[in-house]
Design a protein around this motif. Structure first.
Motif, PDB file in Angstrom:
ATOM      1  N   ALA A 138       0.834  -1.202   0.000  1.00  0.00           N
ATOM      2  CA  ALA A 138       0.000   0.000   0.000  1.00  0.00           C
ATOM      3  C   ALA A 138       0.872   1.256   0.000  1.00  0.00           C
ATOM      4  O   ALA A 138       0.650   2.178  -0.785  1.00  0.00           O
ATOM      5  N   ALA A 139       1.879   1.281   0.861  1.00  0.00           N
ATOM      6  CA  ALA A 139       2.731   2.474   0.973  1.00  0.00           C
ATOM      7  C   ALA A 139       3.425   2.761  -0.360  1.00  0.00           C
ATOM      8  O   ALA A 139       3.407   3.888  -0.855  1.00  0.00           O
ATOM      9  N   GLY A 140       4.028   1.729  -0.936  1.00  0.00           N
ATOM     10  CA  GLY A 140       4.750   1.931  -2.194  1.00  0.00           C
ATOM     11  C   GLY A 140       3.804   2.323  -3.313  1.00  0.00           C
ATOM     12  O   GLY A 140       4.056   3.262  -4.074  1.00  0.00           O
ATOM     13  N   LEU A 152       0.827   3.677  -3.157  1.00  0.00           N
ATOM     14  CA  LEU A 152       0.226   5.002  -2.966  1.00  0.00           C
ATOM     15  C   LEU A 152       1.168   6.122  -3.377  1.00  0.00           C
ATOM     16  O   LEU A 152       0.773   7.073  -4.045  1.00  0.00           O
ATOM     17  N   ARG A 153       2.418   5.987  -2.961  1.00  0.00           N
ATOM     18  CA  ARG A 153       3.348   7.092  -3.262  1.00  0.00           C
ATOM     19  C   ARG A 153       3.629   7.155  -4.754  1.00  0.00           C
ATOM     20  O   ARG A 153       3.809   8.240  -5.319  1.00  0.00           O
ATOM     21  N   GLU A 213       0.659   8.862  -6.388  1.00  0.00           N
ATOM     22  CA  GLU A 213       0.704  10.301  -6.161  1.00  0.00           C
ATOM     23  C   GLU A 213       1.745  10.967  -7.067  1.00  0.00           C
ATOM     24  O   GLU A 213       1.502  12.026  -7.653  1.00  0.00           O
ATOM     25  N   VAL A 233      -8.117   5.222  -2.764  1.00  0.00           N
ATOM     26  CA  VAL A 233      -8.844   5.149  -1.490  1.00  0.00           C
ATOM     27  C   VAL A 233      -8.700   3.757  -0.866  1.00  0.00           C
ATOM     28  O   VAL A 233      -8.485   3.623   0.340  1.00  0.00           O
ATOM     29  N   ALA A 255      -5.176   3.517   0.505  1.00  0.00           N
ATOM     30  CA  ALA A 255      -4.911   4.510   1.558  1.00  0.00           C
ATOM     31  C   ALA A 255      -5.671   4.172   2.839  1.00  0.00           C
ATOM     32  O   ALA A 255      -5.139   4.337   3.940  1.00  0.00           O
ATOM     33  N   THR A 256      -6.891   3.688   2.719  1.00  0.00           N
ATOM     34  CA  THR A 256      -7.617   3.321   3.942  1.00  0.00           C
ATOM     35  C   THR A 256      -7.012   2.072   4.567  1.00  0.00           C
ATOM     36  O   THR A 256      -6.965   1.950   5.789  1.00  0.00           O
ATOM     37  N   LEU A 302      -3.840   1.244   4.583  1.00  0.00           N
ATOM     38  CA  LEU A 302      -2.655   1.658   5.337  1.00  0.00           C
ATOM     39  C   LEU A 302      -3.047   2.548   6.520  1.00  0.00           C
ATOM     40  O   LEU A 302      -2.451   2.457   7.611  1.00  0.00           O
ATOM     41  N   GLY A 303      -4.044   3.392   6.318  1.00  0.00           N
ATOM     42  CA  GLY A 303      -4.507   4.260   7.399  1.00  0.00           C
ATOM     43  C   GLY A 303      -5.042   3.451   8.577  1.00  0.00           C
ATOM     44  O   GLY A 303      -4.791   3.785   9.740  1.00  0.00           O
ATOM     45  N   ARG A 304      -5.757   2.376   8.265  1.00  0.00           N
ATOM     46  CA  ARG A 304      -6.279   1.515   9.331  1.00  0.00           C
ATOM     47  C   ARG A 304      -5.121   0.884  10.112  1.00  0.00           C
ATOM     48  O   ARG A 304      -5.157   0.802  11.348  1.00  0.00           O
ATOM     49  N   ALA A 309      -2.186   2.128  10.497  1.00  0.00           N
ATOM     50  CA  ALA A 309      -1.564   3.188  11.300  1.00  0.00           C
ATOM     51  C   ALA A 309      -2.380   3.467  12.554  1.00  0.00           C
ATOM     52  O   ALA A 309      -1.829   3.618  13.651  1.00  0.00           O
TER      53      ALA A 309
END
Lengths: 384, 329
Positions: B254-256, B258-259, B262, B304, B307-308, B310-312, B314
């Protein structure tokens, strides 16, 4: 193929993983009592006690030769200590500059006597350094330096003013960038670096510069015919420009270029708890992705330093992108959680937010402004 | 080595005419035959699996090149699908392949049915590596008909497929096709961004306005520096995603991913602006990359979704666990 190459950082070795665990325990033991607000001071915190504890435990001068009090460990091991210090909000001010740039400069350019008298003190966490580069009329344009050092027998007579020197009122030494011949019109020619003892230099006065948050870490150092022993010349007379560029490369290479506001991220998570909707989760996810990638780029820089490669360009990219992350974090936080920031409150989120909003403007100024960094990157792309 | 071969193949055989046909949704059979001849569909497989046994860095370089050359065929998808099929022990594709997840498909009396939305070049594939829940299916071309046509922002086809197939090839899912696809797309994004930077540097060096090349203006230099930063982030992001995929860590994917997504948007925007109006046309090759960047950043799970996820993670880590989590990504 125009990409600026970032070598893949190696996976953490067993030593690195073990060190991370050990060092986290060390931080818990020495700093576990500090509040979020205190932790958010990050490298503006200054504690002789903590720096001495770091030195005693072998966490300073980690990559330096053992003969000078170092520990001959890898750039990655040092990286772990540096990033964990910042992520914990440790008060690193009394060793930060010395360990990061002054010590490495002395190793690179210093005389045997300078190495023997100064490096062990840094590695023990007992000698603190400030930076002696900027002047009232010479900020980004460092080559316009006017501070003059004139050789007079076995001393240099120094006259001039340096500004923005963090902790000059506390520290023991600065490496002073100055002009030993010619005029500011000579630019890079005729500049040198001197080791100046802040505790014992007649003719040197240090005055505070209070920042917009009311904090005193900056200072003005005024030299009025101040005598600095000639044996304190660092490196070669006239070679100051190359040396100061090398010092800046050390200064720019670390992970402190994106972790300054990390405490706000922790407090944001807690402030959000129980009311996180998908939009909030997505924003946290995006910010975390940006952070993870910055960290990877920064570890690539550490890999280059370990391989003794020149990482100046890569470090400029990490600092440019990283400063945007740490600086815009309060804006994202403000989109997720309402709070009136208060610099004196004991409330974690509002207090940390206040501290970060107050300090964030400096993060794209210190160590080379955003504009200077982008110029360096553009030059690396062959545009000038 | 493989990178050189890929470079030579597409520089020789992929021209403006072929790109133009692909934008009409036309399959390029001759070019695909060359792709197969080179063995590219098996490039991500280990030697035991019958592949090239490439080091991760070389795999990444091959995938980046497919983006750098704006290859208008599902080569990356086929490479990824075959890796997934090989790891599951299912038969490999005998032509081009797609990969997808579709959890709302139904399985009744051994028959799998339902719609898989927007599959790249769905009409022209030999098979689909399809995940439903924790099962991976090798669905052959005979197992679907096209329902709705679909078109990506780079004008390559994305038809939806009506699956109606008696299951005869399935296995426990080795890892998620969305993660696999998102990782591959991150590499393609990094490659296309590099092409965009190459073109932008060339344009701003040769285009003269006000008596000097554009890139002698400081404001232009700073935009180029930002573009180089986005490229550095996308490249590191793809590597980060690939390492996480190999470990089975969806947070890292997810991190890779997402960036990189972007960076695709940020980078395309800078490159287009620096080209001026010519970058907004089909006369200049920049559009091949910008339209593909805009395509790839929304595929294999959207912004989304990842990001959600990874956000979860975190939020679950919280104040104490957030930093340790970041160091694991």
């Amino acid at each position: 193929m125009s990409a600026i190459p970032f070598p893949a950082p190696p996976a953490d070795s067993d030593e690195v993983l073990a060190l991370r665990g050990e060092f986290r325990a060390f931080l818990d033991k020495h700093l576990g009592h500090r509040s979020p607000r205190q932790r958010s001071d990050n490298w503006y915190g200054f504690s002789r006690d903590f720096s001495r504890a770091m030195g005693q435990a072998g966490y300073l001068g980690m990559t330096w030769p053992k003969q000078y009090g170092g520990h001959e460990r890898s750039a990655f091991e040092r990286y772990v200590v540096v990033e964990e210090s910042l992520a914990y909000g440790a008060p690193v001010g009394a060793h930060w500059i010395a360990d990061r740039q002054s010590g490495p400069s002395i190793i690179k350019f210093g005389t045997d006597e300078q190495k023997e008298t100064i490096l062990p003190g840094i590695a023990a966490g007992k000698l603190a350094f400030g930076i002696g580069m900027s002047e009232p009329d010479s900020g980004s344009d460092l080559a316009a330096t006017r501070t003059k050092a004139v050789r007079d027998g076995d001393v240099y007579r120094v006259t001039g003013t340096k500004v923005w020197t963090s902790f000059a009122h506390e520290a023991d030494y600065v490496i002073l960038f100055c002009r030993t011949s010619g005029t500011p019109a000579d630019r890079h020619q005729g500049t040198s670096q001197l080791l100046v003892n802040l505790k014992d230099t007649p003719g040197l006065t240090i005055k505070p510069i209070i920042d917009l948050a009311g904090q005193h870490h900056f200072n003005e150092m005024h030299f009025e015919d101040a005598a600095v022993p000639a044996k304190n010349l660092l490196g070669a007379e006239g070679d100051g420009w190359n040396q100061v560029m090398s010092e800046l490369a050390f200064e720019r290479s670390g992970p402190e270029r994106f972790l300054s506001s990390i405490e706000l991220m922790y407090q944001l998570l807690e402030a959000l708890r129980g009311r996180e909707d998908d939009a909030a989760l997505a924003m946290i996810g995006r910010l975390t992705a940006q952070l993870a990638v910055l960290r990877r780029l920064s570890r690539s820089v550490a890999a280059m330093l370990q391989a003794k490669e020149n990482a100046g360009l890569q470090a400029a990219i990490v600092k440019d992108v990283g400063a945007v992350w740490e600086q815009t974090l309060p804006d994202f936080a403000r989109q997720l959680v309402d709070a009136e920031p208060d610099p004196r409150t004991a409330a974690a989120y509002a207090g940390v937010l206040a501290n970060i909003v107050h300090n964030a403007p400096s993060w794209s100024l210190r160590g080379g402004t955003r504009e200077i960094l982008r110029g360096i990157i553009a030059r690396g792309l062959g545009t000038r | 080595m493989l990178a050189d071969m890929i470079q030579r193949l597409f520089e020789r055989s992929l021209g403006d005419a072929a790109q133009s046909e692909a934008r009409e949704g036309k399959w390029l059979p001759a070019l695909w035959a060359e792709v197969e001849e080179m063995g590219l569909p098996l490039a991500l497989l280990s030697e035991e699996q019958g592949g090239f046994g490439l080091a991760p860095a070389d795999q990444g370089e091959a995938l980046r090149l497919l983006g750098h050359l704006a290859v208008p065929l599902p080569v990356a998808e086929t490479m990824a699908a075959n890796r997934l099929l090989a790891e599951a022990g299912l038969p490999l594709a005998e032509g081009a392949a797609g990969l997808a997840r579709a959890d709302d498909l139904t399985l009744a009396d051994g028959r799998l049915s339902g719609t898989v939305h927007r599959v790249a070049w769905g009409e022209n594939l030999d098979c689909l590596a399809l995940a439903v829940g924790n099962t991976l299916y090798h669905v052959p071309r005979s197992g679907w008909t096209l329902t709705e046509p679909g078109t990506a922002l780079n004008f390559h086809p994305r038809p939806s497929l009506a699956i109606d197939w008696v299951v005869d090839a399935s296995a426990p899912l080795p890892h998620d096709p969305l993660a696999e696809g998102a990782t591959v797309r991150a590499f393609q994004i990094a490659g296309a961004l590099e092409a965009a930077l190459d073109l932008t540097l060339e344009h701003t060096a040769t285009r003269v306005q006000f008596g000097k090349p554009l890139q002698k203006n400081q404001v232009v230099q700073h935009e180029l520096a930002k573009l180089a930063g986005e490229l550095a982030c996308a490249t590191a992001a793809a590597d980060l995603a690939a390492e996480a995929l190999a470990r089975g860590d969806l947070r890292g994917v997810a991190a890779g991913s997402l960036r990189a997504r972007e960076a695709a948007g940020n980078g395309a925007s800078i490159a287009t602006q620096m080209h001026g109006a010519i970058g907004f046309t089909r006369e200049h090759p920049l559009h091949l990359f910008t339209t593909s960047l805009w395509t790839w950043r929304d595929e294999f799970g959207g912004q989304v979704f990842w990001a959600t996820l990874l956000g979860r993670a975190a939020m679950a880590a919280g104040e104490e666990g957030y930093w340790p989590m970041v160091t694991e990504l």
